[in-house]
Write a protein that holds these residues in place. Structure first.
Motif, PDB file in Angstrom:
ATOM      1  N   LYS A 219      -0.713   5.301  -6.592  1.00  0.00           N
ATOM      2  CA  LYS A 219       0.225   5.129  -5.491  1.00  0.00           C
ATOM      3  C   LYS A 219       0.167   3.687  -5.001  1.00  0.00           C
ATOM      4  O   LYS A 219      -0.915   3.092  -4.926  1.00  0.00           O
ATOM      5  CB  LYS A 219      -0.100   6.091  -4.353  1.00  0.00           C
ATOM      6  N   GLU A 220       1.309   3.171  -4.652  1.00  0.00           N
ATOM      7  CA  GLU A 220       1.384   1.771  -4.242  1.00  0.00           C
ATOM      8  C   GLU A 220       0.612   1.550  -2.944  1.00  0.00           C
ATOM      9  O   GLU A 220       0.681   2.357  -2.013  1.00  0.00           O
ATOM     10  CB  GLU A 220       2.834   1.343  -4.062  1.00  0.00           C
ATOM     11  N   VAL A 221      -0.130   0.445  -2.900  1.00  0.00           N
ATOM     12  CA  VAL A 221      -0.882   0.063  -1.708  1.00  0.00           C
ATOM     13  C   VAL A 221       0.050  -0.649  -0.745  1.00  0.00           C
ATOM     14  O   VAL A 221       0.778  -1.577  -1.133  1.00  0.00           O
ATOM     15  CB  VAL A 221      -2.066  -0.851  -2.079  1.00  0.00           C
ATOM     16  N   GLY A 222       0.066  -0.220   0.511  1.00  0.00           N
ATOM     17  CA  GLY A 222       0.933  -0.827   1.501  1.00  0.00           C
ATOM     18  C   GLY A 222       0.416  -2.162   1.994  1.00  0.00           C
ATOM     19  O   GLY A 222      -0.725  -2.555   1.732  1.00  0.00           O
ATOM     20  N   GLU A 223       1.254  -2.877   2.700  1.00  0.00           N
ATOM     21  CA  GLU A 223       0.866  -4.171   3.259  1.00  0.00           C
ATOM     22  C   GLU A 223      -0.293  -3.990   4.240  1.00  0.00           C
ATOM     23  O   GLU A 223      -0.286  -3.094   5.075  1.00  0.00           O
ATOM     24  CB  GLU A 223       2.058  -4.807   3.985  1.00  0.00           C
TER      25      GLU A 223
ATOM     26  N   LYS B  75       2.698  -6.026  -7.134  1.00  0.00           N
ATOM     27  CA  LYS B  75       2.326  -4.769  -6.478  1.00  0.00           C
ATOM     28  C   LYS B  75       0.871  -4.424  -6.782  1.00  0.00           C
ATOM     29  O   LYS B  75       0.353  -4.770  -7.843  1.00  0.00           O
ATOM     30  CB  LYS B  75       3.230  -3.620  -6.955  1.00  0.00           C
TER      31      LYS B  75
ATOM     32  N   ASP C 124      -4.926   8.223  -6.521  1.00  0.00           N
ATOM     33  CA  ASP C 124      -4.857   9.376  -5.636  1.00  0.00           C
ATOM     34  C   ASP C 124      -5.538  10.570  -6.308  1.00  0.00           C
ATOM     35  O   ASP C 124      -5.080  11.042  -7.355  1.00  0.00           O
ATOM     36  CB  ASP C 124      -3.400   9.721  -5.314  1.00  0.00           C
TER      37      ASP C 124
ATOM     38  N   TYR D 148      -1.982  -0.989  -6.553  1.00  0.00           N
ATOM     39  CA  TYR D 148      -1.981   0.468  -6.533  1.00  0.00           C
ATOM     40  C   TYR D 148      -3.387   0.994  -6.246  1.00  0.00           C
ATOM     41  O   TYR D 148      -4.393   0.305  -6.450  1.00  0.00           O
ATOM     42  CB  TYR D 148      -1.512   1.020  -7.886  1.00  0.00           C
ATOM     43  N   LYS D 149      -3.445   2.242  -5.782  1.00  0.00           N
ATOM     44  CA  LYS D 149      -4.709   2.947  -5.623  1.00  0.00           C
ATOM     45  C   LYS D 149      -4.607   4.316  -6.283  1.00  0.00           C
ATOM     46  O   LYS D 149      -3.509   4.875  -6.431  1.00  0.00           O
ATOM     47  CB  LYS D 149      -5.064   3.107  -4.144  1.00  0.00           C
TER      48      LYS D 149
ATOM     49  N   ASP E  71      -3.255  -3.044   3.520  1.00  0.00           N
ATOM     50  CA  ASP E  71      -4.296  -2.178   2.975  1.00  0.00           C
ATOM     51  C   ASP E  71      -5.207  -2.961   2.032  1.00  0.00           C
ATOM     52  O   ASP E  71      -4.822  -3.984   1.478  1.00  0.00           O
ATOM     53  CB  ASP E  71      -3.673  -1.002   2.212  1.00  0.00           C
TER      54      ASP E  71
ATOM     55  N   ARG F  70      -6.861  -4.003  -1.206  1.00  0.00           N
ATOM     56  CA  ARG F  70      -6.429  -3.946  -2.598  1.00  0.00           C
ATOM     57  C   ARG F  70      -7.601  -3.735  -3.549  1.00  0.00           C
ATOM     58  O   ARG F  70      -7.399  -3.338  -4.692  1.00  0.00           O
ATOM     59  CB  ARG F  70      -5.696  -5.239  -2.958  1.00  0.00           C
TER      60      ARG F  70
END
Length: 258
Positions: free
Chosen positions: A182-186, A170, A175, A172-173, A188, A190
């Motif tokens: 918060k988890e970075v989505g597919e 996983k 916030d 994260y970025k 996005d 990295r």
């Protein structure tokens, strides 16, 4: 004939030496542009992440400055200058990373790069210059600075590393609103950038001692200068001061008495 040649050579050299110096009462404008390396003393990042302590020191940062001086010749070999310039100062840090404790074979890590502190100043140097030889001068004085703005920025990547599969599971970025990861989505990015205005963390005033050595030829002036910071500039870190080394190029524009 040889004696006359020697006398002529001595007179010619004397004339060259005299013409290279200014005359009392001369006034000149000298626009300058310079390239600097800057550093903040006692500036470091003190990390304490999951019980692992790490201290990251800063490095010299490349920067720029631009402005002008007005020079008045008090005597043929002594002048005073007053100037105004924009100066980028601050420091940078080497790339670093941190890693947390392992849980079920998963390790959370964070990597940081291009960490910079940018301090934008308006500087007013007041200096006295002594012309010690043909084209060469040394100078010293005092410089007053006003902080216009300050910013800190860096690139980062945060993730969970699986030791068994040797893969990052996983990303994260950070916030800003919640101060959480918060988890970075597919799809996005990295590898993220972070910047923040931190002007309120620094004092507005800066005082330093400029020391210089200059060489002038055909109205072109090459100047090497070191600015030694005198006062603490941070509201949060003790004994943080500016240190700046600048190489600049200027051009003399006669105004009066030339």
């Amino acid at each position: 004939m040889k004696m006359r040649s020697i006398i002529f050579a001595i007179v010619a050299l004397f004339a060259m030496e005299a013409s290279a110096q200014g005359r009392a009462g001369q006034l000149s404008l000298i626009p300058r542009i310079g390239f600097s390396i800057t550093q903040l003393s006692n500036d470091y990042i003190d990390l304490n992440f999951s019980g692992i302590k790490q201290e990251v020191g800063n490095r010299w940062k490349p920067a720029v400055e631009a402005g002008f001086d007005v020079e008045y010749m008090i005597l043929s070999r002594l002048s005073v200058t007053a100037g105004a310039k924009y100066s980028l100062q601050g420091s940078k840090f080497k790339d670093f990373h941190v890693a947390g404790g392992e849980k079920d074979g998963i390790v959370r890590f964070a990597q940081f790069s291009r960490y910079n502190t940018d301090l934008h100043y308006l500087q007013v140097p007041l200096m006295l210059h002594a012309y010690i030889a043909n084209g060469f001068s040394v100078g010293a004085g005092i410089q007053f600075g006003h902080l216009i703005s300050a910013k800190e920025s860096f690139n980062y990547v945060v993730g969970d590393y699986n030791r068994q599969s040797s893969k990052v599971e996983k990303y994260y970025k950070f916030d800003r609103a919640t101060n959480t990861l918060k988890e970075v989505g597919e799809g996005d990015d990295r590898y993220l950038k972070f910047s923040e205005t931190v002007t309120d963390s620094y004092k507005r005033g800066d005082v330093s001692i400029p020391l210089s050595i200059s060489y002038e030829s055909e109205d072109v002036i090459l100047d090497l200068r070191y600015n030694l910071g005198l006062n603490d500039i941070s509201k949060e870190v003790d004994k943080m001061r500016n240190n700046v080394i600048t190489f600049s190029i200027g051009y003399r524009i006669p105004l009066l008495g030339n």
